[in-house]
Design a protein around this motif. Structure first.
Motif, PDB file in Angstrom:
ATOM      1  N   MET A  34     -22.621  -1.134  -3.208  1.00  0.00           N
ATOM      2  CA  MET A  34     -21.667  -0.106  -3.590  1.00  0.00           C
ATOM      3  C   MET A  34     -22.350   1.226  -3.852  1.00  0.00           C
ATOM      4  O   MET A  34     -23.563   1.292  -4.071  1.00  0.00           O
ATOM      5  CB  MET A  34     -20.921  -0.537  -4.865  1.00  0.00           C
ATOM      6  N   ASN A  35     -21.546   2.280  -3.845  1.00  0.00           N
ATOM      7  CA  ASN A  35     -21.961   3.589  -4.343  1.00  0.00           C
ATOM      8  C   ASN A  35     -21.641   3.628  -5.833  1.00  0.00           C
ATOM      9  O   ASN A  35     -20.493   3.398  -6.223  1.00  0.00           O
ATOM     10  CB  ASN A  35     -21.211   4.708  -3.630  1.00  0.00           C
ATOM     11  N   ILE A  36     -22.631   3.928  -6.647  1.00  0.00           N
ATOM     12  CA  ILE A  36     -22.442   3.940  -8.096  1.00  0.00           C
ATOM     13  C   ILE A  36     -22.915   5.275  -8.649  1.00  0.00           C
ATOM     14  O   ILE A  36     -24.036   5.715  -8.356  1.00  0.00           O
ATOM     15  CB  ILE A  36     -23.187   2.762  -8.760  1.00  0.00           C
ATOM     16  N   GLY A  37     -22.066   5.925  -9.414  1.00  0.00           N
ATOM     17  CA  GLY A  37     -22.407   7.181 -10.050  1.00  0.00           C
ATOM     18  C   GLY A  37     -22.653   6.975 -11.534  1.00  0.00           C
ATOM     19  O   GLY A  37     -21.816   6.377 -12.212  1.00  0.00           O
ATOM     20  N   ILE A  38     -23.776   7.461 -12.028  1.00  0.00           N
ATOM     21  CA  ILE A  38     -24.127   7.327 -13.442  1.00  0.00           C
ATOM     22  C   ILE A  38     -24.176   8.720 -14.058  1.00  0.00           C
ATOM     23  O   ILE A  38     -24.949   9.570 -13.603  1.00  0.00           O
ATOM     24  CB  ILE A  38     -25.476   6.614 -13.631  1.00  0.00           C
ATOM     25  N   HIS A  57     -27.929  -1.065  -4.343  1.00  0.00           N
ATOM     26  CA  HIS A  57     -26.807  -0.138  -4.465  1.00  0.00           C
ATOM     27  C   HIS A  57     -27.282   1.306  -4.290  1.00  0.00           C
ATOM     28  O   HIS A  57     -28.442   1.631  -4.579  1.00  0.00           O
ATOM     29  CB  HIS A  57     -26.129  -0.293  -5.829  1.00  0.00           C
ATOM     30  N   SER A  58     -26.386   2.157  -3.832  1.00  0.00           N
ATOM     31  CA  SER A  58     -26.671   3.587  -3.708  1.00  0.00           C
ATOM     32  C   SER A  58     -26.283   4.260  -5.020  1.00  0.00           C
ATOM     33  O   SER A  58     -25.097   4.300  -5.372  1.00  0.00           O
ATOM     34  CB  SER A  58     -25.867   4.189  -2.551  1.00  0.00           C
ATOM     35  N   VAL A  59     -27.275   4.775  -5.743  1.00  0.00           N
ATOM     36  CA  VAL A  59     -27.049   5.282  -7.093  1.00  0.00           C
ATOM     37  C   VAL A  59     -27.356   6.772  -7.158  1.00  0.00           C
ATOM     38  O   VAL A  59     -28.435   7.217  -6.761  1.00  0.00           O
ATOM     39  CB  VAL A  59     -27.926   4.529  -8.123  1.00  0.00           C
ATOM     40  N   LYS A  60     -26.394   7.523  -7.680  1.00  0.00           N
ATOM     41  CA  LYS A  60     -26.617   8.926  -7.995  1.00  0.00           C
ATOM     42  C   LYS A  60     -26.475   9.098  -9.503  1.00  0.00           C
ATOM     43  O   LYS A  60     -25.596   8.502 -10.120  1.00  0.00           O
ATOM     44  CB  LYS A  60     -25.637   9.823  -7.239  1.00  0.00           C
ATOM     45  N   ILE A  61     -27.359   9.910 -10.086  1.00  0.00           N
ATOM     46  CA  ILE A  61     -27.427  10.027 -11.545  1.00  0.00           C
ATOM     47  C   ILE A  61     -27.397  11.489 -11.955  1.00  0.00           C
ATOM     48  O   ILE A  61     -27.955  12.357 -11.269  1.00  0.00           O
ATOM     49  CB  ILE A  61     -28.687   9.309 -12.084  1.00  0.00           C
ATOM     50  N   ALA A  62     -26.730  11.762 -13.082  1.00  0.00           N
ATOM     51  CA  ALA A  62     -26.559  13.133 -13.563  1.00  0.00           C
ATOM     52  C   ALA A  62     -26.844  13.203 -15.052  1.00  0.00           C
ATOM     53  O   ALA A  62     -26.724  12.212 -15.779  1.00  0.00           O
ATOM     54  CB  ALA A  62     -25.140  13.618 -13.278  1.00  0.00           C
ATOM     55  N   ASN A  63     -27.210  14.409 -15.506  1.00  0.00           N
ATOM     56  CA  ASN A  63     -27.297  14.680 -16.939  1.00  0.00           C
ATOM     57  C   ASN A  63     -26.611  16.009 -17.223  1.00  0.00           C
ATOM     58  O   ASN A  63     -25.994  16.609 -16.339  1.00  0.00           O
ATOM     59  CB  ASN A  63     -28.757  14.670 -17.416  1.00  0.00           C
ATOM     60  N   SER A  64     -26.713  16.475 -18.440  1.00  0.00           N
ATOM     61  CA  SER A  64     -26.019  17.713 -18.819  1.00  0.00           C
ATOM     62  C   SER A  64     -26.802  18.964 -18.444  1.00  0.00           C
ATOM     63  O   SER A  64     -26.267  20.073 -18.489  1.00  0.00           O
ATOM     64  CB  SER A  64     -25.748  17.721 -20.332  1.00  0.00           C
ATOM     65  N   GLU A  86     -20.669  15.456  -8.862  1.00  0.00           N
ATOM     66  CA  GLU A  86     -21.137  14.757  -7.659  1.00  0.00           C
ATOM     67  C   GLU A  86     -21.320  13.266  -7.931  1.00  0.00           C
ATOM     68  O   GLU A  86     -21.013  12.422  -7.072  1.00  0.00           O
ATOM     69  CB  GLU A  86     -22.434  15.380  -7.168  1.00  0.00           C
ATOM     70  N   ALA A  87     -21.803  12.929  -9.114  1.00  0.00           N
ATOM     71  CA  ALA A  87     -21.947  11.518  -9.472  1.00  0.00           C
ATOM     72  C   ALA A  87     -20.596  10.829  -9.511  1.00  0.00           C
ATOM     73  O   ALA A  87     -20.437   9.703  -9.024  1.00  0.00           O
ATOM     74  CB  ALA A  87     -22.650  11.385 -10.818  1.00  0.00           C
ATOM     75  N   ALA A  88     -19.598  11.507 -10.080  1.00  0.00           N
ATOM     76  CA  ALA A  88     -18.261  10.927 -10.157  1.00  0.00           C
ATOM     77  C   ALA A  88     -17.667  10.720  -8.766  1.00  0.00           C
ATOM     78  O   ALA A  88     -17.069   9.675  -8.486  1.00  0.00           O
ATOM     79  CB  ALA A  88     -17.352  11.810 -11.000  1.00  0.00           C
ATOM     80  N   VAL A  96     -20.215   6.167 -17.452  1.00  0.00           N
ATOM     81  CA  VAL A  96     -20.375   7.294 -18.374  1.00  0.00           C
ATOM     82  C   VAL A  96     -21.195   6.786 -19.555  1.00  0.00           C
ATOM     83  O   VAL A  96     -20.728   5.946 -20.335  1.00  0.00           O
ATOM     84  CB  VAL A  96     -19.020   7.845 -18.837  1.00  0.00           C
ATOM     85  N   THR A  97     -22.410   7.284 -19.684  1.00  0.00           N
ATOM     86  CA  THR A  97     -23.329   6.763 -20.686  1.00  0.00           C
ATOM     87  C   THR A  97     -24.041   7.928 -21.369  1.00  0.00           C
ATOM     88  O   THR A  97     -25.233   8.151 -21.186  1.00  0.00           O
ATOM     89  CB  THR A  97     -24.315   5.737 -20.062  1.00  0.00           C
TER      90      THR A  97
END
Length: 274
Positions: A34-38, A57-64, A86-88, A96-97
């Protein structure tokens, strides 16, 4: 999921997330890639990224602070740094962590263009002394922590990964049936979303235990007896059943007091939360 499969699913009027949920009814607790956005690159977000990337899995990750600040995280986890939006948009599951107090600061259009049935996981915990300040609805017990998050996000959420240490999440997953396998409670109101999330928990190496509705997720919050204790599935199910489904005023007061004492102990040890 491959591009051709995604196009086929969308042509049939289903999202990739719903496709996974339907597949699970025939093949319980089995996930496609799956595509997973963190959204959130702290301890839990990074631990999840490491494990999910290792599973293919294809993972994209973001911060503030922006993707340009995530070079070290990308190197450690193998996830691709992006913005929160973009992560969403990437996610067939979105995690959402971030600290609870920062939930209201997320972009108002965070989920714009995201299909309605894409599961959103909430991992947050309420730490009023060390980080979040007092939130009236959580102090009174009118809402559970994840109900408060859901209210601010404007999207249904599934609560999980909030009551396990990041190191254990990254390193202590075991194959199904292994003695001593850690179990994780999963709470939410959307049955299909919860089923997909429970399958992800199992794939990561933990027994997924249904903790009921989001209103019942108080049973896995800080200050409760199962918080951070790595119970096996049979013990966790027994414990959750013993608490009942409706939180009593006495339970609420007891668990708030437990959490307050734990935070004071952490403060005395010089532990700081971001």
């Amino acid at each position: 999921m491959g591009q051709a499969a995604k196009q086929s699913v969308r042509a049939g009027g289903l999202s990739p997330g719903r496709f996974v949920a339907q597949r699970l009814t025939k093949h319980p607790l089995t996930l496609l890639l799956m595509n997973i956005g963190i959204i959130g690159a702290g301890h839990i977000g990074s631990a999840l990224a490491v494990r999910l990337v290792s599973l293919g899995h294809s993972v994209k990750i973001a911060n503030s602070r922006g993707p340009e600040t995530l070079g070290d995280v990308a190197q450690k986890t193998g996830a691709t740094p992006v913005t929160a939006k973009e992560a969403a948009r990437h996610g067939e599951i979105i995690v959402v962590t971030i600290p609870l107090k920062n939930i209201p600061d997320l972009p108002q259009d965070l989920f714009e263009g995201v299909l309605a049935d894409v599961p959103v996981i909430d991992t947050s915990n309420y730490y009023p002394l060390l980080r979040d300040g007092q939130i009236p609805e959580l102090e009174t017990g009118d809402l559970t922590e994840s109900e408060w998050v859901q209210q601010h996000l404007g999207r249904p959420v599934v609560k999980v990964f909030n009551n396990i240490y990041a190191d254990h999440l990254q390193n202590k997953g075991l194959p199904a049936g292994t003695p001593g396998r850690i179990s994780l409670p999963v709470a939410g109101d959307d049955a299909a979303a919860k089923q997909t999330v429970m399958a992800l928990v199992e794939e990561l190496g933990f027994d997924a235990v249904d903790d009921g509705s989001l209103h019942e997720s108080w049973r896995q919050q800080p200050g409760t007896p199962s918080y951070g204790t790595d119970m096996p599935a049979d013990k966790l199910r027994e414990h959750l059943a013993s608490l009942g489904t409706q939180r009593t005023p006495e339970q609420h007061a007891e668990y708030l007091a437990n959490q307050n004492a734990a935070e004071k102990q952490m403060e005395a040890q010089g532990i700081k939360l971001k």
